[in-house]
Scaffold this active site. Structure first.
Site, short mmCIF file in Angstrom:
data_model
loop_
_atom_site.label_atom_id
_atom_site.label_comp_id
_atom_site.label_asym_id
_atom_site.label_seq_id
_atom_site.Cartn_x
_atom_site.Cartn_y
_atom_site.Cartn_z
N SER A 161 48.34 37.04 40.86
CA SER A 161 49.70 36.78 40.39
C SER A 161 50.71 37.52 41.25
O SER A 161 50.35 38.35 42.08
CB SER A 161 49.83 37.24 38.94
OG SER A 161 49.63 38.63 38.85
N HIS B 152 34.14 67.15 15.61
CA HIS B 152 35.29 67.98 15.25
C HIS B 152 35.41 69.16 16.22
O HIS B 152 34.39 69.76 16.55
CB HIS B 152 35.10 68.52 13.83
CG HIS B 152 36.19 69.49 13.43
ND1 HIS B 152 37.45 69.06 13.09
CD2 HIS B 152 36.20 70.84 13.37
CE1 HIS B 152 38.21 70.11 12.80
NE2 HIS B 152 37.47 71.21 12.97
P1 FAD Z 1 44.93 40.19 41.97
O1 FAD Z 1 44.55 41.58 41.70
O2 FAD Z 1 46.36 39.86 42.14
O3 FAD Z 1 44.10 39.78 43.27
C1 FAD Z 1 44.26 38.57 43.94
C2 FAD Z 1 44.03 38.79 45.41
O4 FAD Z 1 43.95 37.54 46.05
C3 FAD Z 1 45.14 39.56 46.11
O5 FAD Z 1 44.64 40.73 46.73
C4 FAD Z 1 45.69 38.57 47.13
O6 FAD Z 1 46.05 39.19 48.36
C5 FAD Z 1 44.51 37.64 47.33
N1 FAD Z 1 44.88 36.29 47.77
C6 FAD Z 1 45.82 35.46 47.22
N2 FAD Z 1 45.84 34.28 47.87
C7 FAD Z 1 44.90 34.36 48.84
C8 FAD Z 1 44.44 33.46 49.83
N3 FAD Z 1 44.94 32.23 49.94
N4 FAD Z 1 43.47 33.88 50.67
C9 FAD Z 1 42.93 35.11 50.57
N5 FAD Z 1 43.33 36.00 49.65
C10 FAD Z 1 44.29 35.63 48.78
N6 FAD Z 1 46.19 45.69 34.41
C11 FAD Z 1 45.44 46.50 33.63
O7 FAD Z 1 44.47 46.03 33.03
N7 FAD Z 1 45.73 47.84 33.50
C12 FAD Z 1 46.77 48.40 34.14
O8 FAD Z 1 47.00 49.60 34.01
C13 FAD Z 1 47.59 47.58 34.96
N8 FAD Z 1 48.64 48.10 35.61
C14 FAD Z 1 49.39 47.29 36.41
C15 FAD Z 1 50.50 47.85 37.05
C16 FAD Z 1 51.29 47.06 37.85
C17 FAD Z 1 52.46 47.68 38.55
C18 FAD Z 1 50.97 45.69 38.04
C19 FAD Z 1 51.80 44.82 38.93
C20 FAD Z 1 49.89 45.13 37.41
C21 FAD Z 1 49.09 45.93 36.57
N9 FAD Z 1 48.00 45.40 35.89
C22 FAD Z 1 47.25 46.21 35.07
C23 FAD Z 1 47.59 43.99 36.02
C24 FAD Z 1 46.41 43.84 37.02
O9 FAD Z 1 46.80 44.39 38.26
C25 FAD Z 1 46.03 42.39 37.19
O10 FAD Z 1 45.76 41.81 35.93
C26 FAD Z 1 44.79 42.24 38.06
O11 FAD Z 1 45.04 42.77 39.33
C27 FAD Z 1 44.38 40.78 38.17
O12 FAD Z 1 43.32 40.64 39.04
P2 FAD Z 1 43.12 39.30 39.91
O13 FAD Z 1 41.90 39.54 40.71
O14 FAD Z 1 43.17 38.12 39.03
O15 FAD Z 1 44.38 39.21 40.84
#
Ligand code: FAD
Ligand code: NAI
Length: 471
Positions: free
Chosen positions: A149, A450
């Site tokens: 996202s 505790h």
């Molecule tokens: P992402 O972590 O966004 O990973 C997707 C990856 O795909 C990215 O690295 C991107 O570069 C890559 N990508 C995209 N398109 C392509 C492509 N075409 N080719 C190759 N690579 C690509 N969640 C929690 O549970 N606890 C927390 O404390 C928490 N803190 C957060 C704090 C912040 C500031 C933010 C912004 C988010 C936080 N979140 C937290 C949410 C959490 O980061 C996300 O829910 C999680 O990272 C989702 O994982 P994902 O693998 O779906 O996506």
């Protein structure tokens, strides 16, 4: 990657969803490749999300505590100075240690790591523009999309990550701003507001809704959290909508309007944090090449087994439905790989905990009171304040409470809501109870050590079906 070799599974995105799926699939003996464009594994969570934010939250809390909460503990400290550059370095060290750790786990589990941007060339082939230049093609019998996202932009305010920032900019400021405005009193808004307020900024959070913390947080808990954060110096404008922003001058000027219409005002600040939510990210994936569509919020549409209408292509994590949380992405990764290798998989979406890592922390799992009322469910409430818990009293950290919501007839737990110093750790017990279909009596009859904060959890459960002892 060699262009001729076909993998059992190709994963696009090396965030939590993608990297966990890759490791799990590697463990199951599949031939796996994971494509990541960022140049580091771990996605948003490890690089610009969960991990760096928790590093800054932890260390800014320590700084704030040393400034304001040592004398009565018998600790006289001398001059206390902030070294922001070192605080950022400590954060970077945690991040790089963890991202390199994931790279090591890839090697250990025979996952091929392809550094580049992937896009569909056809239904089984991904074209990758490599980070180091050039391109390659990878074919997969199966493909997982896990592209995550991005921050939702605020119309009219262009993000430069200096004056108009998203969470990414807020995790890397070079100096403490004097005045900071935050659009959105959700989890990102409140965590980042806490960090910079503790370090000395004057922070005002503007929230459209009548409560902070987003819609999942129990209203009673949200009210308590707001009171405590206000005491720490944060300013809130609830029921207020930011309608426009102007970053053309020296600082930033926001136009505010009462959510229900009417009263208008302006808010001046040095920088503004845009924290109005995140949206699924699928740009540049070439979905049109294979006829895959997204819904009105940009999310890829899937069935119960994470399959798109092309059944060999599955989607997990932030880029599809459900809460945008790292542990939700991780659970989906296990389940999707299990569907692939064993034909079954399971995620209980009713038992996914949420944690806000402010001080005190706020954590919850299951339903809140607003939701139960709306659904007309007959429920009972039990709660226990940390001010009556021996360990919290010993720690001189007594803000908050544990609150149980249970079915009025069966006593089955429907929701657990905690505000307190270690709410984020304690909620694991609530999640386990919910997952196992426990009653509050089951929890209360379980022996708790505790003196621990966890005894407040036990006594809150006790107060739901009977009476607490210490309150
Ligand atoms: P992402 O972590 O966004 O990973 C997707 C990856 O795909 C990215 O690295 C991107 O570069 C890559 N990508 C995209 N398109 C392509 C492509 N075409 N080719 C190759 N690579 C690509 N969640 C929690 O549970 N606890 C927390 O404390 C928490 N803190 C957060 C704090 C912040 C500031 C933010 C912004 C988010 C936080 N979140 C937290 C949410 C959490 O980061 C996300 O829910 C999680 O990272 C989702 O994982 P994902 O693998 O779906 O996506
Ligand atoms: P959010 O959806 O939690 O909160 C956004 C808030 O902005 C809402 O309360 C909304 O009412 C408000 N808002 C929207 N437009 C507005 C306007 N024009 N004026 C005033 N207020 C407005 O989104 P947030 O905080 O950006 O977080 C995004 C995601 O990241 C969340 O889904 C969260 O799950 C995840 N995350 C999780 C963390 C954790 O688990 N500790 C930490 C940080 C992020």
């Amino acid at each position: 990657a060699t262009e001729s070799e076909e993998k059992d599974l190709v994963i696009i995105g090396g965030g939590v969803a993608g990297y966990v799926a890759a490791i799990k699939a590697g463990q199951e003996g599949l031939k796996v490749a994971c494509i990541e464009k960022r140049g580091a594994l771990g996605g948003t969570c490890l690089n610009v999300g969960c991990i760096p934010s928790k590093s800054l939250l932890n260390n800014s809390h320590l700084y704030h505590q040393i400034l304001h909460d040592t004398k009565n503990r018998g600790i006289d400290v001398g001059e206390v100075k902030l070294n922001l550059a070192q605080m950022m370095k400590a954060k970077d060290t945690s991040v790089s240690g963890l991202t390199k750790g994931v790279e090591f786990l890839f090697k250990k589990n025979n996952v091929e790591y392809i550094k580049g941007t992937g896009a569909f060339a056809d239904e089984h082939t991904i074209k990758v523009n490599l980070v180091d230049g050039g391109e390659t093609h990878v074919r997969g019998k199966n493909i997982f999309i896990a592209t995550g996202s991005e921050s939702t932009p605020f119309p009219g305010l262009e993000v430069d990550e200096k004056k108009v920032i998203t969470s990414t900019g807020a995790l890397a400021l070079k100096e403490v701003p004097k005045k900071m405005a935050v659009i959105g009193g959700g989890i990102i808004g409140l965590e980042m507001a806490s960090v910079w307020s503790r370090l000395g900024a004057e922070v005002t959070v503007v929230e459209f809704l009548g409560q902070i913390g987003g819609p999942g947080m129990d209203a009673e808990v949200a009210k308590q959290a707001q009171k405590l954060l206000t005491k720490q110096g944060l300013k809130f404008k609830l029921n207020t909508k930011v309608t426009a922003g102007d970053a053309g001058g020296e600082g930033v000027k926001l136009s505010l309007e009462a959510a229900k219409g009417g009263k208008e005002e302006t808010l001046d600040s040095d920088i503004v944090l845009v924290a109005i939510g995140r949206r699924a990210y699928t740009s540049g994936l070439g979905l049109e090449a294979i006829g895959l569509e997204t819904d009105d919020r940009g999310r890829l549409v899937i069935d119960q087994e994470y399959r798109t209408k092309l059944p060999h292509i599955r989607v997990i994590g932030d880029c599809t439905f459900g809460p945008m949380l790292a542990h939700k992405a991780e659970e989906e990764a296990y389940a999707a790989v299990e569907f692939l290798t064993k034909n079954y998989g399971h995620v209980n979406y009713n038992a996914i905990p949420s944690v806000m890592y402010t001080h005190p922390e706020v954590a919850w799992v299951g339903q809140n009171e607003q939701e139960l009322k709306k659904e007309g469910i007959n429920y009972k409430v039990g709660s226990f304040p940390f001010s009556a818990n021996s360990r919290a009293k010993t720690n001189l950290d007594t803000d908050g409470m544990v609150k149980f919501l249970a079915d009025a007839e069966t006593d089955r737990i429907l929701g657990v809501h905690i505000i307190g110093a270690n709410a984020g750790e304690m909620i694991a017990e609530g999640t386990l109870a919910l997952e196992y279909g426990a009653s509050t009596e089951d929890v209360a009859r379980t022996c708790h050590a505790h003196p621990t904060l966890a005894e407040a959890f036990k006594e809150a459960a006790m107060s739901t079906y009977s009476k607490a002892i210490h309150y």
